[in-house]
Design an enzyme around this catalytic site. Structure first.
Site, PDB file in Angstrom:
ATOM      1  N   LYS A 162      17.642 -16.561   4.811  1.00 59.60           N
ATOM      2  CA  LYS A 162      19.066 -16.872   4.998  1.00 59.60           C
ATOM      3  C   LYS A 162      19.310 -17.263   6.457  1.00 59.60           C
ATOM      4  O   LYS A 162      18.459 -17.022   7.312  1.00 59.60           O
ATOM      5  CB  LYS A 162      19.914 -15.674   4.574  1.00 59.60           C
ATOM      6  CG  LYS A 162      19.929 -15.506   3.041  1.00 59.60           C
ATOM      7  CD  LYS A 162      20.982 -14.540   2.555  1.00 59.60           C
ATOM      8  CE  LYS A 162      20.921 -14.424   1.042  1.00 59.60           C
ATOM      9  NZ  LYS A 162      21.854 -13.411   0.513  1.00 59.60           N
ATOM     10  N   ASP A 169      17.098 -11.487   5.259  1.00 53.51           N
ATOM     11  CA  ASP A 169      18.558 -11.561   5.382  1.00 53.51           C
ATOM     12  C   ASP A 169      18.929 -10.934   6.732  1.00 53.51           C
ATOM     13  O   ASP A 169      18.900 -11.601   7.764  1.00 53.51           O
ATOM     14  CB  ASP A 169      19.184 -10.851   4.187  1.00 53.51           C
ATOM     15  CG  ASP A 169      20.692 -10.993   4.108  1.00 53.51           C
ATOM     16  OD1 ASP A 169      21.258 -11.776   4.893  1.00 53.51           O
ATOM     17  OD2 ASP A 169      21.322 -10.317   3.270  1.00 53.51           O
ATOM     18  N   PHE A 183      24.278 -15.329  -2.684  1.00 49.13           N
ATOM     19  CA  PHE A 183      23.477 -14.314  -3.378  1.00 49.13           C
ATOM     20  C   PHE A 183      22.617 -14.994  -4.443  1.00 49.13           C
ATOM     21  O   PHE A 183      23.151 -15.609  -5.370  1.00 49.13           O
ATOM     22  CB  PHE A 183      24.360 -13.236  -3.999  1.00 49.13           C
ATOM     23  CG  PHE A 183      23.552 -12.069  -4.477  1.00 49.13           C
ATOM     24  CD1 PHE A 183      23.130 -11.088  -3.586  1.00 49.13           C
ATOM     25  CD2 PHE A 183      23.175 -11.969  -5.808  1.00 49.13           C
ATOM     26  CE1 PHE A 183      22.343 -10.027  -4.018  1.00 49.13           C
ATOM     27  CE2 PHE A 183      22.395 -10.908  -6.250  1.00 49.13           C
ATOM     28  CZ  PHE A 183      21.977  -9.933  -5.349  1.00 49.13           C
ATOM     29  N   VAL A 184      21.322 -14.897  -4.286  1.00 45.67           N
ATOM     30  CA  VAL A 184      20.417 -15.595  -5.196  1.00 45.67           C
ATOM     31  C   VAL A 184      19.626 -14.619  -6.058  1.00 45.67           C
ATOM     32  O   VAL A 184      19.395 -13.468  -5.667  1.00 45.67           O
ATOM     33  CB  VAL A 184      19.447 -16.525  -4.429  1.00 45.67           C
ATOM     34  CG1 VAL A 184      20.185 -17.694  -3.807  1.00 45.67           C
ATOM     35  CG2 VAL A 184      18.664 -15.755  -3.355  1.00 45.67           C
ATOM     36  N   ASP A 219      16.605  -9.913  -7.965  1.00 45.03           N
ATOM     37  CA  ASP A 219      17.410  -9.327  -9.034  1.00 45.03           C
ATOM     38  C   ASP A 219      18.887  -9.248  -8.690  1.00 45.03           C
ATOM     39  O   ASP A 219      19.290  -9.374  -7.538  1.00 45.03           O
ATOM     40  CB  ASP A 219      16.929  -7.898  -9.316  1.00 45.03           C
ATOM     41  CG  ASP A 219      17.389  -6.928  -8.228  1.00 45.03           C
ATOM     42  OD1 ASP A 219      17.078  -7.187  -7.046  1.00 45.03           O
ATOM     43  OD2 ASP A 219      18.080  -5.941  -8.556  1.00 45.03           O
ATOM     44  N   ASP A 235      10.542 -10.961  -0.608  1.00 43.62           N
ATOM     45  CA  ASP A 235      11.246 -12.044  -1.280  1.00 43.62           C
ATOM     46  C   ASP A 235      12.144 -12.829  -0.328  1.00 43.62           C
ATOM     47  O   ASP A 235      12.165 -14.049  -0.340  1.00 43.62           O
ATOM     48  CB  ASP A 235      12.052 -11.512  -2.489  1.00 43.62           C
ATOM     49  CG  ASP A 235      12.927 -10.300  -2.149  1.00 43.62           C
ATOM     50  OD1 ASP A 235      12.981  -9.881  -0.974  1.00 43.62           O
ATOM     51  OD2 ASP A 235      13.556  -9.754  -3.084  1.00 43.62           O
ATOM     52  N   ARG A 250      15.090 -11.114 -12.705  1.00 44.49           N
ATOM     53  CA  ARG A 250      13.830 -11.311 -11.977  1.00 44.49           C
ATOM     54  C   ARG A 250      12.918 -12.307 -12.687  1.00 44.49           C
ATOM     55  O   ARG A 250      12.075 -12.946 -12.072  1.00 44.49           O
ATOM     56  CB  ARG A 250      13.079  -9.985 -11.834  1.00 44.49           C
ATOM     57  CG  ARG A 250      13.783  -8.948 -10.977  1.00 44.49           C
ATOM     58  CD  ARG A 250      12.799  -7.837 -10.610  1.00 44.49           C
ATOM     59  NE  ARG A 250      13.475  -6.618 -10.185  1.00 44.49           N
ATOM     60  CZ  ARG A 250      13.887  -6.364  -8.956  1.00 44.49           C
ATOM     61  NH1 ARG A 250      13.718  -7.263  -8.015  1.00 44.49           N
ATOM     62  NH2 ARG A 250      14.468  -5.214  -8.650  1.00 44.49           N
ATOM     63  N   GLY A 310      11.008  -7.056  -5.347  1.00 48.40           N
ATOM     64  CA  GLY A 310      11.417  -8.455  -5.208  1.00 48.40           C
ATOM     65  C   GLY A 310      10.278  -9.438  -5.015  1.00 48.40           C
ATOM     66  O   GLY A 310      10.365 -10.597  -5.419  1.00 48.40           O
TER      67      GLY A 310
HETATM   68  P1  5GP Z   1      17.455  -7.525   4.758  1.00 49.02           P
HETATM   69  O1  5GP Z   1      16.891  -6.144   4.930  1.00 49.02           O
HETATM   70  O2  5GP Z   1      16.708  -8.607   5.466  1.00 49.02           O
HETATM   71  O3  5GP Z   1      18.945  -7.571   4.991  1.00 49.02           O
HETATM   72  O4  5GP Z   1      17.402  -7.860   3.223  1.00 49.02           O
HETATM   73  C1  5GP Z   1      16.266  -8.000   2.591  1.00 49.02           C
HETATM   74  C2  5GP Z   1      16.369  -7.399   1.213  1.00 49.02           C
HETATM   75  O5  5GP Z   1      17.708  -7.446   0.674  1.00 49.02           O
HETATM   76  C3  5GP Z   1      15.523  -8.211   0.312  1.00 49.02           C
HETATM   77  O6  5GP Z   1      14.234  -7.633   0.212  1.00 49.02           O
HETATM   78  C4  5GP Z   1      16.276  -8.195  -0.977  1.00 49.02           C
HETATM   79  O7  5GP Z   1      15.842  -7.069  -1.722  1.00 49.02           O
HETATM   80  C5  5GP Z   1      17.721  -7.982  -0.619  1.00 49.02           C
HETATM   81  N1  5GP Z   1      18.501  -9.248  -0.604  1.00 49.02           N
HETATM   82  C6  5GP Z   1      19.039  -9.880   0.458  1.00 49.02           C
HETATM   83  N2  5GP Z   1      19.674 -11.005   0.096  1.00 49.02           N
HETATM   84  C7  5GP Z   1      19.529 -11.096  -1.254  1.00 49.02           C
HETATM   85  C8  5GP Z   1      19.971 -12.064  -2.237  1.00 49.02           C
HETATM   86  O8  5GP Z   1      20.617 -13.086  -1.974  1.00 49.02           O
HETATM   87  N3  5GP Z   1      19.633 -11.797  -3.520  1.00 49.02           N
HETATM   88  C9  5GP Z   1      18.923 -10.696  -3.897  1.00 49.02           C
HETATM   89  N4  5GP Z   1      18.638 -10.548  -5.172  1.00 49.02           N
HETATM   90  N5  5GP Z   1      18.486  -9.766  -2.996  1.00 49.02           N
HETATM   91  C10 5GP Z   1      18.795  -9.975  -1.687  1.00 49.02           C
HETATM   92 MG    MG Z   2      13.641  -6.403  -1.366  1.00 48.63          MG
END
Ligand code: 5GP
Ligand code: MG
Length: 182
Positions: free
Chosen positions: A134, A106, A158-159, A165, A103, A171, A47
């Site tokens: 987020k 979340d 969701f972006v 991706d 990237d 991407r 990402g």
């Molecule tokens: P976390 O571990 O903080 O929940 O999520 C981080 C990972 O989840 C990011 O590195 C990404 O790969 C994926 N992710 C979280 N939200 C999104 C989103 O809105 N779009 C996409 N494409 N990936 C996301």
């Molecule tokens: Mg990621």
């Protein structure tokens, strides 16, 4: 030819000009804070691919670039097993100042696991940078609460694009978009 095969099924959220301007600013903040000594970038694949490529070209520092592969869904799993390091940092980071670049923040679980991995590799100092963040109520109790450097705060949608991706597509979009209908 205007047949993009579905690439246009998205609503622009952050334009390529906004991205370029903010990435330049972020690089300025990072060099002001972390400059004066060599910096090791640990980019979380896949990402962070596009973001980190733009960011490092605005860093007037002695900079090493290393990659680590992370996945939340290893193999054929259909439910999240929690983030795992699937391609570890190959180098000994002993004594290095490391900036982890991802990237999006979340739940914070990915960055939490990444920080632990980079510490295990011997890093002296670890900072974190994400392009997108987020809302805070998305953060999990076992996730990293926040990143040190953040490009943009976005709503809980969701972006895709600029490295992010959906099913490994999108991407290459030059902007960040909300994917409609997922
Ligand atoms: P976390 O571990 O903080 O929940 O999520 C981080 C990972 O989840 C990011 O590195 C990404 O790969 C994926 N992710 C979280 N939200 C999104 C989103 O809105 N779009 C996409 N494409 N990936 C996301
Ligand atoms: Mg990621």
């Amino acid at each position: 030819m205007d047949d993009t095969g579905g690439l246009d099924a998205s609503r622009e959220l952050i334009s390529r000009d906004q991205l370029a301007a903010r990435v330049t600013e972020l690089a300025g903040e990072i060099s002001a804070d972390l400059g004066g000594q060599p910096l090791t970038i640990a980019a979380l694949m896949t990402g962070a691919l596009i973001f980190v490529a733009d960011l490092v070209r605005h860093l007037p520092l002695m900079t090493r670039i290393h990659l680590a592969g992370m996945s939340s869904y290893p193999g054929p799993a259909t439910t999240s097993q929690g983030p795992q390091v699937i391609a570890p940092i190959a180098e000994d980071l002993h004594g290095q100042n490391v900036l982890i670049v991802d990237d999006i923040l979340d739940s914070g679980r990915t960055l939490s696991v990444a920080v632990e991995h980079i510490r295990q590799a011997g890093a002296r100092e670890v900072h974190t940078c994400v392009l997108l963040r987020k809302p805070a109520d998305q953060r999990a109790p076992d996730g990293l609460a926040d990143a040190d450097y953040v490009g943009f705060d976005i709503p809980n949608e969701f972006v895709v694009g600029y490295g992010l991706d959906h099913d490994d597509f999108y991407r290459n979009l030059p902007h960040v978009a909300v994917l409609e209908g997922v």
